[in-house]
Design a protein around this motif. Structure first.
Motif, PDB file in Angstrom:
ATOM      1  N   PRO A 101      11.982   6.032  22.130  1.00  0.00           N
ATOM      2  CA  PRO A 101      12.797   7.140  21.621  1.00  0.00           C
ATOM      3  C   PRO A 101      14.290   6.829  21.636  1.00  0.00           C
ATOM      4  O   PRO A 101      15.036   7.300  20.762  1.00  0.00           O
ATOM      5  N   ARG A 102      14.726   6.033  22.587  1.00  0.00           N
ATOM      6  CA  ARG A 102      16.150   5.657  22.650  1.00  0.00           C
ATOM      7  C   ARG A 102      16.521   4.774  21.461  1.00  0.00           C
ATOM      8  O   ARG A 102      17.610   4.915  20.882  1.00  0.00           O
ATOM      9  N   GLU A 105      16.916   7.034  18.531  1.00  0.00           N
ATOM     10  CA  GLU A 105      18.161   7.799  18.623  1.00  0.00           C
ATOM     11  C   GLU A 105      19.365   6.953  18.247  1.00  0.00           C
ATOM     12  O   GLU A 105      20.261   7.416  17.519  1.00  0.00           O
ATOM     13  N   ALA A 108      19.583   6.482  14.555  1.00  0.00           N
ATOM     14  CA  ALA A 108      20.050   7.696  13.885  1.00  0.00           C
ATOM     15  C   ALA A 108      21.548   7.902  14.092  1.00  0.00           C
ATOM     16  O   ALA A 108      22.268   8.294  13.169  1.00  0.00           O
ATOM     17  N   GLU A 109      22.022   7.620  15.292  1.00  0.00           N
ATOM     18  CA  GLU A 109      23.434   7.844  15.612  1.00  0.00           C
ATOM     19  C   GLU A 109      24.360   6.830  14.945  1.00  0.00           C
ATOM     20  O   GLU A 109      25.460   7.172  14.512  1.00  0.00           O
TER      21      GLU A 109
END
Length: 249
Positions: A101-102, A105, A108-109
């Protein structure tokens, strides 16, 4: 509201029946929204049976193609089935599924097309010694300059590929030794993709024995230099187009 990306974890596996059940159980708990594909790379043990017993999809390759060949099959599967991102993850338990999940993220960031789970970026105490360490440092220095960003672990087998990278790698992913790491990064950069990294902790194998030794480390050094030379000598791949993103292989 934007729908969350469809993420596929691809686990290339060669004779990993001992470690696979625990890895898949951890992955399901840590990233329940991520689909899983085990690519059995010509396994001769019960790797395929273990994966199917865990309820995940399996590609059973009839011969051993190496990590690059197994991952290209995984990228083709992801493209054909409409996934937005692929996370390459080892089947031996060394990669922590909590980091998946990191990776999503960070992609996406930052908007990065490829996010590397880096072992030498300040997290954990994983280390390499001798020729292997020299080779890794040299590769990281050269590739950091090439892509224009700091990369400390260019041979990591734990990374996320976004939509443009999935479309590119489904047709261009190299199958040669170290091609899935070094050459893949060169291909991504030359196709206009961006690369980022995320510090991660490397864990001990869940089962089996590591293949490192002074002799193997020396071979790694020689092969790493050859792989980089081959990668830099190959023609630039054509850019990923919108057509690639919507057309299944």
């Amino acid at each position: 509201m934007t729908a969350p990306p469809r993420v596929l974890a691809v686990l290339p596996a060669w004779n990993e029946e001992a470690s696979l059940p625990l890895v898949l159980e951890e992955l399901r708990a840590a990233a329940p929204d991520v689909d899983v594909l085990v690519v059995s790379d010509g396994s001769t043990d019960r790797t395929v049976a273990s994966a199917r017993a865990a309820g995940v999809r399996v590609l059973d390759l009839p011969i051993n193609l190496g990590v690059g060949g197994a991952m290209r099959a995984g990228f083709k599967f992801a493209l054909a089935n409409g996934y937005d991102a692929v996370v390459q993850c080892d089947a031996d338990g060394q990669h922590d599924p909590l980091d998946i999940p990191r990776l999503v993220e960070v992609a996406a960031e930052t908007g990065a097309d490829v996010v590397i789970g880096a072992r030498f970026a300040g997290a954990g105490d994983y280390s390499a010694r001798g020729p292997r360490r020299w080779a890794m440092r040299l590769l990281s220095t050269v590739l950091s300059r090439l892509v224009g960003t700091t990369l400390t672990d260019t041979t990591s087998g734990f990374k996320l590929s976004g939509p443009r990278a999935v479309a590119l790698f489904a047709r261009e992913y190299p199958a040669e030794y170290l091609g899935d790491t070094i050459e893949a990064l060169v291909i991504a950069h030359r196709a206009g993709l961006t690369v980022h990294q995320l510090p991660v902790v490397m864990r001990p194998r869940a089962a089996g024995e590591p293949s490192h030794s002074p002799w193997r480390a020396g071979i790694f050094l020689a092969r790493a230099g050859l792989a980089l030379a081959v990668a830099l000598s190959r023609p630039t791949p054509r850019p990923t187009t919108t057509h690639d993103l919507v057309t299944a292989a």
